[in-house]
Scaffold this motif. Structure first.
Motif, PDB file in Angstrom:
ATOM      1  N   GLN A   1     -84.558  21.775-155.087  1.00  0.00           N
ATOM      2  CA  GLN A   1     -84.039  23.007-155.675  1.00  0.00           C
ATOM      3  C   GLN A   1     -82.520  22.988-155.796  1.00  0.00           C
ATOM      4  O   GLN A   1     -81.847  22.587-154.849  1.00  0.00           O
ATOM      5  CB  GLN A   1     -84.384  24.189-154.768  1.00  0.00           C
ATOM      6  CG  GLN A   1     -85.838  24.376-154.514  1.00  0.00           C
ATOM      7  CD  GLN A   1     -86.066  25.726-153.870  1.00  0.00           C
ATOM      8  OE1 GLN A   1     -85.991  26.755-154.529  1.00  0.00           O
ATOM      9  NE2 GLN A   1     -86.315  25.727-152.581  1.00  0.00           N
TER      10      GLN A   1
ATOM     11  N   GLN B   1     -94.319  28.991-145.529  1.00  0.00           N
ATOM     12  CA  GLN B   1     -92.969  29.079-146.076  1.00  0.00           C
ATOM     13  C   GLN B   1     -92.748  30.445-146.750  1.00  0.00           C
ATOM     14  O   GLN B   1     -91.660  31.007-146.667  1.00  0.00           O
ATOM     15  CB  GLN B   1     -92.693  27.947-147.062  1.00  0.00           C
ATOM     16  CG  GLN B   1     -91.225  27.862-147.404  1.00  0.00           C
ATOM     17  CD  GLN B   1     -90.814  26.527-147.970  1.00  0.00           C
ATOM     18  OE1 GLN B   1     -90.726  26.343-149.176  1.00  0.00           O
ATOM     19  NE2 GLN B   1     -90.576  25.556-147.092  1.00  0.00           N
TER      20      GLN B   1
ATOM     21  N   LYS C   1     -89.826  32.887-145.697  1.00  0.00           N
ATOM     22  CA  LYS C   1     -88.795  33.272-146.667  1.00  0.00           C
ATOM     23  C   LYS C   1     -88.867  34.749-147.021  1.00  0.00           C
ATOM     24  O   LYS C   1     -87.860  35.326-147.437  1.00  0.00           O
ATOM     25  CB  LYS C   1     -88.894  32.408-147.932  1.00  0.00           C
ATOM     26  CG  LYS C   1     -88.423  30.973-147.699  1.00  0.00           C
ATOM     27  CD  LYS C   1     -88.107  30.235-148.980  1.00  0.00           C
ATOM     28  CE  LYS C   1     -87.480  28.880-148.649  1.00  0.00           C
ATOM     29  NZ  LYS C   1     -87.019  28.155-149.826  1.00  0.00           N
TER      30      LYS C   1
ATOM     31  N   ASP D   1     -91.583  20.075-143.824  1.00  0.00           N
ATOM     32  CA  ASP D   1     -91.813  21.480-144.200  1.00  0.00           C
ATOM     33  C   ASP D   1     -92.677  21.609-145.458  1.00  0.00           C
ATOM     34  O   ASP D   1     -93.179  22.694-145.741  1.00  0.00           O
ATOM     35  CB  ASP D   1     -90.478  22.214-144.384  1.00  0.00           C
ATOM     36  CG  ASP D   1     -89.629  21.644-145.509  1.00  0.00           C
ATOM     37  OD1 ASP D   1     -89.601  20.407-145.675  1.00  0.00           O
ATOM     38  OD2 ASP D   1     -88.994  22.429-146.235  1.00  0.00           O
ATOM     39  N   GLN D   2     -92.849  20.532-146.192  1.00  0.00           N
ATOM     40  CA  GLN D   2     -93.657  20.592-147.416  1.00  0.00           C
ATOM     41  C   GLN D   2     -95.097  20.158-147.205  1.00  0.00           C
ATOM     42  O   GLN D   2     -95.902  20.159-148.146  1.00  0.00           O
ATOM     43  CB  GLN D   2     -93.014  19.735-148.522  1.00  0.00           C
ATOM     44  CG  GLN D   2     -91.687  20.294-149.008  1.00  0.00           C
ATOM     45  CD  GLN D   2     -91.831  21.691-149.580  1.00  0.00           C
ATOM     46  OE1 GLN D   2     -92.826  22.025-150.213  1.00  0.00           O
ATOM     47  NE2 GLN D   2     -90.840  22.526-149.331  1.00  0.00           N
TER      48      GLN D   2
ATOM     49  N   LYS E   1     -85.071  24.272-138.775  1.00  0.00           N
ATOM     50  CA  LYS E   1     -84.722  23.189-139.695  1.00  0.00           C
ATOM     51  C   LYS E   1     -83.404  23.473-140.397  1.00  0.00           C
ATOM     52  O   LYS E   1     -83.053  24.634-140.634  1.00  0.00           O
ATOM     53  CB  LYS E   1     -85.841  22.965-140.714  1.00  0.00           C
ATOM     54  CG  LYS E   1     -85.736  23.755-142.001  1.00  0.00           C
ATOM     55  CD  LYS E   1     -86.722  23.243-143.042  1.00  0.00           C
ATOM     56  CE  LYS E   1     -86.464  23.936-144.385  1.00  0.00           C
ATOM     57  NZ  LYS E   1     -85.639  23.183-145.297  1.00  0.00           N
TER      58      LYS E   1
END
Ligand code: ATP
Ligand code: MG
Length: 332
Positions: A9, A108, A112, A149-150, A195
């Protein structure tokens, strides 16, 4: 040669060491044996509010950094997500085979959306992992180099691919995450159990590739450690020191435990000072090269245009298969 696909991103002026060690370094190394598609995911960036001018600038900065670290436009298609309409088009189809509760389980999104409350989050932030699944599946890649994290998003991608394949006809390849254990999660220097993140870390917690190297050195010297003053690699018990050792190990190619051994009987100050030198030596040429590349926007535009053309050629074919299989009438 098998395909690989990944994205990043344009949500900050610079990538950070988590991005680099967790994912981007693998983008570079995978080029030798694979056929890569690497993109700057501007459509993902707008799932949270962005200033348009800043977003455009950061998209160029992202491309310049990828080139500076050695992503080679001859071997890899480097492109901007919004230049390939098939991503948004396939995302719609995948939205329609994703269960609401399934999307809701994505941690996530929970993280977020926690700040402003779910009500303040966009629907785009909620469906982000489905667009990401589309990003990936269009290219039928074997591997997706990402950070830890993905992993959950990759699982969803595989589930959706499998579902589509069984409901209609085998169309997608089930991709494997490519996650290197040693650098799967780099931690915030000030908060070494979280993270390192472009959007969530404080400036002091992040080492940016485009920071003034002197600033990066200072951040390392001020990293949070613990009060034991014994250098040892113990991620559970000593997260701060172990994070520094992981970064040190990744940049020098030596095991973290072995580096820790060098500091037996010495303090954290010595470790931090030496790591700061290693980091400065690493980022200085990379940063100089990226800033130089940023001076020539039309050269960057050309790289991105040729990358997008290569990407569209692959993506449009997959999308045509998908449209056919779901029963859309083929336009004349
Ligand atoms: P944001 O906070 O805006 O989500 P980010 O720092 O997570 O930004 P992304 O663009 O979302 O960056 O992720 C790009 C790649 O970097 C992904 O493959 C992601 O897994 C990886 N990555 C991000 N942070 C880390 C980290 N701390 N350690 C290892 N890999 C990471
Ligand atoms: Mg992220």
């Amino acid at each position: 040669r098998q395909r690989v696909l990944s994205g990043i991103q344009p949500t900050a002026d610079s990538f950070h060491f988590g991005n680099y060690l967790g994912a981007l370094r693998q983008w570079v190394s995978l080029q030798d044996e694979h056929e890569p598609f690497y993109m700057v995911v501007d459509q993902h960036a707008i799932t949270v509010e962005q200033d348009p001018k800043v977003l455009r600038e950061r998209t160029y900065r992202s491309a310049a950094q990828l080139l500076a670290m050695g992503v080679d436009p001859e071997r890899s298609a480097i492109f901007v997500q919004s230049h390939v309409p098939a991503h948004a088009q396939l995302a719609w189809v995948l939205n329609c085979i994703t269960a609401f509760g399934e999307a809701r389980r994505m941690t996530q999104f929970k993280d977020k959306s926690a700040k402003g409350g779910e009500g303040a989050s966009s629907v785009g932030l909620f469906t982000y992992p489905i667009l990401q699944a589309a990003d990936i599946l269009l290219y039928r890649p074997a591997y997706v180099p990402v950070g830890e994290d993905q992993r959950q998003h990759l699982e969803l991608t595989r589930d959706l691919a499998h579902r589509f394949n069984t409901r209609y006809k085998k169309t997608f390849r089930l991709p494997e995450p490519y996650i290197l254990k040693e650098t799967a999660k780099i931690y915030d220097l000030q908060n070494p159990t979280a993270k390192m993140s472009k959007s969530a870390s404080s400036p002091a917690g992040i080492i940016d590739l485009l920071d003034d190297p002197k600033v990066s050195a200072k951040k390392i010297r001020s990293a949070v450690t613990d009060s034991e003053a014994v250098v040892a690699f113990d991620p559970e018990g000593k997260p701060g020191v172990s994070n520094l050792l992981s970064i040190f190990a990744a940049l020098t190619g030596r095991p973290a435990e072995e580096i820790a051994g060098d500091y037996a009987g010495r303090g954290y100050g010595d470790l931090k000072g030496d790591l700061a030198d290693v980091v400065v030596g690493f980022v200085t040429p990379l940063r100089d090269r990226a800033l130089e590349l940023l001076e020539d926007r039309s050269a960057l535009d050309e790289v991105l245009a040729s990358g997008a053309a290569r990407a569209r050629a692959v993506a449009d074919r997959t999308l045509a298969d998908v449209y056919d299989r779901v029963g859309f009438v083929r336009p004349l």
